[in-house]
Design an enzyme around this catalytic site. Structure first.
Site, PDB file in Angstrom:
ATOM      1  N   CYS A 172      -7.138 -11.441   2.730  1.00 33.28           N
ATOM      2  CA  CYS A 172      -6.449 -10.460   3.516  1.00 33.28           C
ATOM      3  C   CYS A 172      -8.162  -9.251   3.692  1.00 33.28           C
ATOM      4  O   CYS A 172      -7.909  -8.075   2.886  1.00 33.28           O
ATOM      5  CB  CYS A 172      -5.576 -10.205   3.225  1.00 33.28           C
ATOM      6  SG  CYS A 172      -4.760  -8.321   4.386  1.00 33.28           S
ATOM      7  N   CYS A 231      -6.669  -5.577   4.100  1.00 35.35           N
ATOM      8  CA  CYS A 231      -6.854  -5.182   3.616  1.00 35.35           C
ATOM      9  C   CYS A 231      -7.972  -4.314   2.665  1.00 35.35           C
ATOM     10  O   CYS A 231      -8.516  -3.189   2.270  1.00 35.35           O
ATOM     11  CB  CYS A 231      -5.915  -5.300   2.082  1.00 35.35           C
ATOM     12  SG  CYS A 231      -4.018  -5.695   2.297  1.00 35.35           S
ATOM     13  N   HIS A 253       1.307  -1.096   0.379  1.00 36.43           N
ATOM     14  CA  HIS A 253      -0.452  -0.096   0.238  1.00 36.43           C
ATOM     15  C   HIS A 253       0.890   1.617   0.152  1.00 36.43           C
ATOM     16  O   HIS A 253       0.229   2.146  -0.636  1.00 36.43           O
ATOM     17  CB  HIS A 253      -0.796   0.063   1.173  1.00 36.43           C
ATOM     18  CG  HIS A 253      -1.620  -1.137   1.552  1.00 36.43           C
ATOM     19  ND1 HIS A 253      -3.449  -0.855   0.164  1.00 36.43           N
ATOM     20  CD2 HIS A 253      -2.193  -2.418   1.200  1.00 36.43           C
ATOM     21  CE1 HIS A 253      -3.603  -2.059   0.376  1.00 36.43           C
ATOM     22  NE2 HIS A 253      -3.635  -2.737   1.325  1.00 36.43           N
ATOM     23  N   SER A 298      -8.314  -8.363  -2.382  1.00 36.49           N
ATOM     24  CA  SER A 298      -9.238  -9.222  -1.539  1.00 36.49           C
ATOM     25  C   SER A 298     -11.039  -7.900  -1.687  1.00 36.49           C
ATOM     26  O   SER A 298     -11.700  -9.172  -1.325  1.00 36.49           O
ATOM     27  CB  SER A 298      -9.100  -9.388   0.147  1.00 36.49           C
ATOM     28  OG  SER A 298      -7.860 -10.040  -0.185  1.00 36.49           O
TER      29      SER A 298
HETATM   30 NI1  NFE Z   1      -3.122  -6.971   3.697  1.00 41.66          NI
HETATM   31 FE1  NFE Z   1      -3.706  -7.493   0.337  1.00 41.66          FE
HETATM   32  C1  NFE Z   1      -1.869  -7.871  -0.599  1.00 41.66           C
HETATM   33  C2  NFE Z   1      -3.541  -5.463  -0.861  1.00 41.66           C
HETATM   34  S1  NFE Z   1      -5.017  -7.483  -0.025  1.00 41.66           S
HETATM   35  S2  NFE Z   1      -2.624  -8.909   1.939  1.00 41.66           S
HETATM   36  O1  NFE Z   1      -2.165  -8.742  -0.924  1.00 41.66           O
HETATM   37  O2  NFE Z   1      -3.327  -5.104  -1.142  1.00 41.66           O
HETATM   38  O3  NFE Z   1      -5.948  -9.062  -0.858  1.00 41.66           O
END
Ligand code: NFE
Ligand code: MG
Length: 574
Positions: free
Chosen positions: A552, A555, A69, A508
């Protein structure tokens, strides 16, 4: 027989809070619902802040995909302001990306997913001699002696005898869907323990280039470290040599432990090659640039979409076209100012809570109304699967030689056709295949970095647009990436030097979201249909498919309530 509803809440061995409800009739899943039961609030926190600071907040979305991120965030600002980062910064970001993938995928395979396939208790019955022979037949990994496996077995026996399985508690041991011989179970448990140790090493790449892990440092315009082979306080010759060793060790672990184990386990579960396929559409933004993010043709992971599993046609993806990606909320606990039916492009995205549940009869989701904290993203109105399988399919369909070779190598070893990829087994295999590729690419990036330094280029930061006085009064950008779990993008709107809107649409969210306003299922819900369930009280098969996505929800929801109020109290009736 009447349909029986099974509620799994919380789903464990994932990150975040996920509830899955399925209807099972005559031993098969006939209906499925996926709900994110937690709410956080990064979109709200980010409003009004300096865009150059956004990465540090956005990165805290998750501690599992601990860098992605931040990467998406700095890219969103760079995209909005037209900043091009120096080649060494791109290589260092790629190295951090590769380290993240290797750690995340290995941890997923052994610690989050393996115990869906590996019976820990059965490992007690294994013959250490046969286990050693099995280990030596599939890999050159040195820890393979009879004594080694006998010691591991004694450690497991101690756990079991104490009646406290600790990290192995509450598994579905002895379930009829567990198909591995005892020796394969013992081998996998031994590597579960080894992988725990290994994963803490590879993340040192983050500590070297980014100061720490989880949540290493990032920088709009480059990377926050300087390269000077002779300086004690810079990334010097000694630090670089250390990175080189970490990458070489990681590649050995991936090639000699992860991949052989994946192939060995998969060979006993080929029946899972026709279960759990779900959606037929796959989306990738692409990543690992080799000539700047403006040149997706040179990404290691190509950009593109597949519709209806047609690998002969890769559709172009342009997230900057505001018609392509939209988020729907008709089944999500939000409201839009112009009604909840139409989707909104994230540049115009809104984050307003509208919690309506639970509703009678309280012990199940109100699936006709709103039932999740996840929004529902769509690409050109299609529900899309994102993640390792999407990346390998788009790479394969794009005719990328290295990806094709790696995929074909695995298919050949398992003696199965390419169509088996559209399944739970295929999703899990794809994650291993891309880790194998990433381990090689990391070494290429590292050698390119050394070459640049030798040639006298040690620039890691482009500060031309650092001063907000150089910015236009308003600007919009998108920071795209391929997070371990799939296509990730942050949409940013900058007005008068501050963030006016910030929206994250994460992997996700694509995969785990509720239905859209047309009733189309997203990937999790779709993949569960038709899954066999041997024992509704131990829904191991459902967990296998859900885990194959590596959920996740931290996320996916990335929202929190700023007053800390209780927003969601789910009552599970008996
Ligand atoms: Ni928290 Fe993430 C990843 C993101 S969500 S793990 O890889 O962006 O699917
Ligand atoms: Mg979002």
């Amino acid at each position: 027989m009447a349909a029986k509803r099974i509620v799994i809440d919380p789903v464990t061995r994932i990150e975040g809070h996920l509830r899955v409800e399925v209807e099972v009739k005559d031993g098969f899943v006939t209906e499925a619902f996926s709900s994110g039961t937690m709410v956080r609030g990064l979109e709200i926190i980010l409003r009004g802040r300096d865009p150059r600071d956004a990465w540090a907040f956005a990165e805290r979305t998750c501690g599992v995909c601990t860098t992605v991120h931040a990467l998406a965030s700095v890219r969103s600002v760079e995209d909005a302001l037209g900043i091009v980062i120096p080649p060494d910064a791109e290589l260092i970001r790629n190295l951090m990306f590769c380290a993240q993938y290797m750690q995340d995928h290995v941890v997923h395979f052994y610690h989050l997913h393996a115990l869906d396939w590996v019976d820990v208790v059965s490992a007690l019955k294994a013959d250490p001699e046969k286990t050693s022979a099995l280990a030596q037949s599939i890999s050159d990994w040195p820890k393979s002696s009879v004594g080694y496996f006998s010691d591991v077995q004694k450690r497991i026996a101690k756990f079991v005898a104490s009646g406290q399985l600790g990290i192995f508690a509450n598994g579905y041991w002895g379930h009829p869907a567990m198909q591995l011989p005892a020796e394969a179970n013992l081998l996998a448990v031994a590597h579960y323990i080894e992988a725990l140790d290994w994963q803490k090493e590879i993340v040192k790449v983050h500590t070297i280039f980014g100061g720490k892990n989880p949540h290493p440092n990032y920088l709009v315009g480059g990377v926050p470290c300087s390269l000077d082979i002779n300086q004690a306080n810079a990334i010097n010759a000694e630090r670089l040599a250390y990175v080189g060793k970490l990458l070489a060790d990681a590649r050995s672990f991936v090639e000699q432990v992860y991949i052989p184990d994946l192939l060995a386990i998969a060979s006993f579960y080929k029946n899972w090659a026709s279960i759990g396929g779900g959606l037929k559409n796959y989306l990738c933004y692409g990543d690992l640039p080799t000539n700047g993010f403006g040149d997706p043709g040179k990404f290691k992971f190509p950009r593109g979409a597949i519709l209806d599993r047609d690998l002969t046609r890769i559709h172009p993806v342009d997230a900057h076209d505001p018609q392509q990606v939209k988020e729907f909320i008709s089944h999500s606990w939000y409201q839009y100012s112009d009604g909840d039916e139409a989707g909104r492009n994230p540049w115009d995205g809104e984050t307003k809570f509208n919690y309506t549940g639970p509703q009678p009869p309280y012990n199940q989701l109100n699936v006709d109304g709103k039932y999740s904290w996840l929004k529902t993203p769509r690409w050109n109105n299609h529900a899309m699967e994102v993640g390792p399988l999407a990346r390998m399919l788009v790479g394969y369909g794009s005719g990328r030689a290295d990806i094709k070779e790696a995929v074909d190598m695995v298919l050949k070893k398992l003696d199965v056709p390419v169509a088996v990829l559209f399944s739970t087994l295929g999703r899990t295999a794809a994650r291993g295949i891309e880790t194998y590729l990433v381990a090689q690419w990391a070494q290429e990036f590292f050698s390119d970095l050394l070459t640049n330094i030798k040639n006298g280029d040690s620039r890691t930061f482009n500060g031309e647009k650092w001063d907000p006085a150089t910015w236009p009064s308003s600007a919009k950008g998108i920071g795209m990436s391929e997070a371990p779990r799939g296509a990730l993008a942050h949409w940013i709107v900058i007005e008068n030097e501050k963030i006016a809107n910030y929206q994250l649409v994460v992997p996700s969210t694509w995969n785990a979201s509720p239905r859209d306003s047309q009733g189309q299922r997203s990937a999790y819900e779709s993949s569960l249909l038709g899954t066999p369930v041997a024992d509704p009280d131990k829904p191991l098969e459902i967990i296998r498919t859900i885990h194959s996505f590596d959920p996740c929800l931290a996320c996916a929801v990335h929202l929190y309530d700023p007053q800390g109020r209780t927003l969601n109290r789910v009552t599970i009736g008996g």
